[in-house]
Write a protein that holds these residues in place. Structure first.
Motif, PDB file in Angstrom:
ATOM      1  N   PRO A  14     -35.760  11.043   4.040  1.00 46.21           N
ATOM      2  CA  PRO A  14     -35.162  10.968   2.702  1.00 46.21           C
ATOM      3  C   PRO A  14     -35.276  12.264   1.911  1.00 46.21           C
ATOM      4  N   ASP A  15     -36.388  13.005   2.064  1.00 46.32           N
ATOM      5  CA  ASP A  15     -36.525  14.267   1.334  1.00 46.32           C
ATOM      6  C   ASP A  15     -35.396  15.225   1.676  1.00 46.32           C
ATOM      7  N   ARG A  16     -34.999  15.232   2.961  1.00 48.20           N
ATOM      8  CA  ARG A  16     -33.912  16.123   3.390  1.00 48.20           C
ATOM      9  C   ARG A  16     -32.572  15.671   2.818  1.00 48.20           C
ATOM     10  N   TRP A  17     -32.367  14.366   2.754  1.00 50.25           N
ATOM     11  CA  TRP A  17     -31.111  13.868   2.162  1.00 50.25           C
ATOM     12  C   TRP A  17     -31.015  14.260   0.693  1.00 50.25           C
ATOM     13  N   PHE A  18     -32.111  14.099  -0.034  1.00 50.53           N
ATOM     14  CA  PHE A  18     -32.070  14.453  -1.453  1.00 50.53           C
ATOM     15  C   PHE A  18     -31.969  15.966  -1.642  1.00 50.53           C
ATOM     16  N   ALA A  19     -32.582  16.736  -0.737  1.00 49.64           N
ATOM     17  CA  ALA A  19     -32.444  18.194  -0.805  1.00 49.64           C
ATOM     18  C   ALA A  19     -31.001  18.609  -0.542  1.00 49.64           C
ATOM     19  N   ALA A  20     -30.368  17.953   0.425  1.00 51.19           N
ATOM     20  CA  ALA A  20     -28.962  18.250   0.717  1.00 51.19           C
ATOM     21  C   ALA A  20     -28.084  17.891  -0.475  1.00 51.19           C
ATOM     22  N   ARG A  48     -34.525   4.828   2.400  1.00 46.92           N
ATOM     23  CA  ARG A  48     -34.378   5.169   3.801  1.00 46.92           C
ATOM     24  C   ARG A  48     -32.879   5.259   4.090  1.00 46.92           C
ATOM     25  N   PHE A  49     -32.508   6.209   4.939  1.00 40.45           N
ATOM     26  CA  PHE A  49     -31.088   6.450   5.203  1.00 40.45           C
ATOM     27  C   PHE A  49     -30.748   6.068   6.631  1.00 40.45           C
ATOM     28  N   HIS A  50     -29.907   5.064   6.788  1.00 38.57           N
ATOM     29  CA  HIS A  50     -29.421   4.653   8.104  1.00 38.57           C
ATOM     30  C   HIS A  50     -28.060   5.307   8.312  1.00 38.57           C
ATOM     31  N   ALA A  51     -28.091   6.617   8.419  1.00 42.85           N
ATOM     32  CA  ALA A  51     -26.847   7.382   8.465  1.00 42.85           C
ATOM     33  C   ALA A  51     -27.067   8.660   9.256  1.00 42.85           C
ATOM     34  N   GLU A  52     -25.994   9.168   9.815  1.00 47.20           N
ATOM     35  CA  GLU A  52     -26.024  10.459  10.502  1.00 47.20           C
ATOM     36  C   GLU A  52     -25.764  11.567   9.490  1.00 47.20           C
ATOM     37  N   PRO A  53     -26.462  12.723   9.652  1.00 44.42           N
ATOM     38  CA  PRO A  53     -27.472  13.017  10.654  1.00 44.42           C
ATOM     39  C   PRO A  53     -28.797  12.318  10.335  1.00 44.42           C
ATOM     40  N   ARG A  66     -21.179  11.687  -0.251  1.00 47.97           N
ATOM     41  CA  ARG A  66     -20.396  10.688  -0.991  1.00 47.97           C
ATOM     42  C   ARG A  66     -20.123   9.465  -0.129  1.00 47.97           C
ATOM     43  N   GLU A  67     -19.877   9.670   1.168  1.00 48.00           N
ATOM     44  CA  GLU A  67     -19.671   8.536   2.069  1.00 48.00           C
ATOM     45  C   GLU A  67     -20.906   7.651   2.132  1.00 48.00           C
ATOM     46  N   VAL A  68     -22.067   8.286   2.218  1.00 50.10           N
ATOM     47  CA  VAL A  68     -23.320   7.522   2.271  1.00 50.10           C
ATOM     48  C   VAL A  68     -23.458   6.643   1.026  1.00 50.10           C
ATOM     49  N   ILE A  69     -23.112   7.207  -0.128  1.00 48.58           N
ATOM     50  CA  ILE A  69     -23.194   6.447  -1.378  1.00 48.58           C
ATOM     51  C   ILE A  69     -22.174   5.316  -1.400  1.00 48.58           C
ATOM     52  N   GLU A  70     -20.925   5.639  -1.060  1.00 50.12           N
ATOM     53  CA  GLU A  70     -19.856   4.644  -1.149  1.00 50.12           C
ATOM     54  C   GLU A  70     -20.008   3.535  -0.120  1.00 50.12           C
ATOM     55  N   ARG A  71     -20.523   3.854   1.052  1.00 46.44           N
ATOM     56  CA  ARG A  71     -20.672   2.853   2.111  1.00 46.44           C
ATOM     57  C   ARG A  71     -21.993   2.090   2.035  1.00 46.44           C
ATOM     58  N   GLY A  72     -22.823   2.450   1.080  1.00 45.71           N
ATOM     59  CA  GLY A  72     -24.100   1.753   0.931  1.00 45.71           C
ATOM     60  C   GLY A  72     -25.029   1.961   2.107  1.00 45.71           C
ATOM     61  N   GLU A 106     -29.500   9.811  -6.376  1.00 44.81           N
ATOM     62  CA  GLU A 106     -30.655   9.144  -6.972  1.00 44.81           C
ATOM     63  C   GLU A 106     -30.245   7.853  -7.670  1.00 44.81           C
ATOM     64  N   LEU A 107     -29.145   7.876  -8.404  1.00 46.46           N
ATOM     65  CA  LEU A 107     -28.693   6.666  -9.086  1.00 46.46           C
ATOM     66  C   LEU A 107     -28.340   5.569  -8.097  1.00 46.46           C
ATOM     67  N   ALA A 108     -27.722   5.958  -6.978  1.00 44.42           N
ATOM     68  CA  ALA A 108     -27.409   4.970  -5.942  1.00 44.42           C
ATOM     69  C   ALA A 108     -28.681   4.343  -5.387  1.00 44.42           C
TER      70      ALA A 108
END
Length: 266
Positions: free
Chosen positions: A63-69, A54-59, A23-29, A80-82
């Protein structure tokens, strides 16, 4: 060995991602979108682009892992909507004659939130790439939803065709406007006669059903030459162009795909 270790570390990272972090990743863009051109393999012109997350975020993980998480946390729709909202911003800098493709799961494609995004952009230039990662329980409902999006001008693509049974079933059930061949079919296609036969059959199928075809993951000149000889009309891959920002002065640049091998022999 190194690749296996990297995948292991990414998998561990995905398991450690909490719903709160997503949720933080989504809210912080913290989602950054890059664009990879889709190229006409006969003349080298860019036909459109695919927006990739692409995700500029920890960990730090792919991207496949972020969407799997997000899937594991029940937040895939939100993530996905974000990504789609961020992706359609590329319309602001994309030449008006090019299309923009974004990836969505069947559930996201059927959501009211996605319909609202479609209503806010030039739908005639938008391509929704339906992924095969989630099973479709009710094709009739999905067909009805996609039919409504098509009436608004949206084109439908099936992503990763040939990678698994689900994508082939999507093609038969949904009648897509574009069929995107998975890179596992493209890789070393110049040295794999069976894969050549399969792609040739899919090209014939696409022509017969009025669909366009895109071959993903083109990385070598021999792969490109073979795909041209097989009459695959469009392609993506590092050989043609890597994902990145859209240049401000980009107006359908010619990418050197060489001479069509079939034309060369004629």
């Amino acid at each position: 060995e190194r690749e296996r270790e990297e995948r292991r570390l990414e998998a561990e990272g995905a398991r450690r991602v909490s719903p709160e972090r997503i949720r933080e990743v989504i809210e912080r863009g913290e989602i950054v979108m890059v664009c990879q051109p889709v190229v006409n393999l006969r003349d080298g012109f860019v036909m459109g682009v695919e927006a990739l997350a692409r995700f500029h975020a920890e960990p730090l993980m792919g991207p496949d892992r972020w969407f799997a998480a997000a899937e594991a946390s029940g937040l895939r729709l939100e993530l996905e909507l974000a990504a789609v909202k961020e992706g359609v911003r590329a319309f602001d800098s994309l030449p008006p004659e090019l299309f923009l493709a974004v990836n969505v799961s069947p559930d996201t494609a059927a959501s009211a939130e996605l319909a609202a995004i479609v209503d806010a952009v030039d739908a005639s230039r938008l391509v929704l790439e339906i992924t095969e990662h989630a099973a479709v329980e009710d094709y009739d409902t999905l067909e009805a939803v996609l039919g409504d999006l098509r009436r608004r001008g949206v084109s439908i693509a099936i992503d990763d065709a040939g990678a698994g049974y689900a994508s082939l079933r999507h093609i038969l059930q949904l009648g897509p406007d574009l069929i995107k061949l998975d890179m596992s079919l493209t890789r070393d296609i110049d040295r794999r006669p069976r894969h050549q036969s399969l792609i040739s059959a899919l090209v014939t199928f696409a022509v017969g059903t009025g669909a366009q075809m895109v071959s993903e993951g083109i990385e070598t000149r021999d792969e490109l030459d073979t795909l041209q000889a097989l009459r695959v009309p469009m392609g993506q891959g590092y050989l043609l162009a890597r994902p990145g920002p859209i240049p401000r002065d980009w107006v359908r640049p010619m990418i050197d795909v060489g001479v069509d091998p079939v034309a060369r022999r004629s």
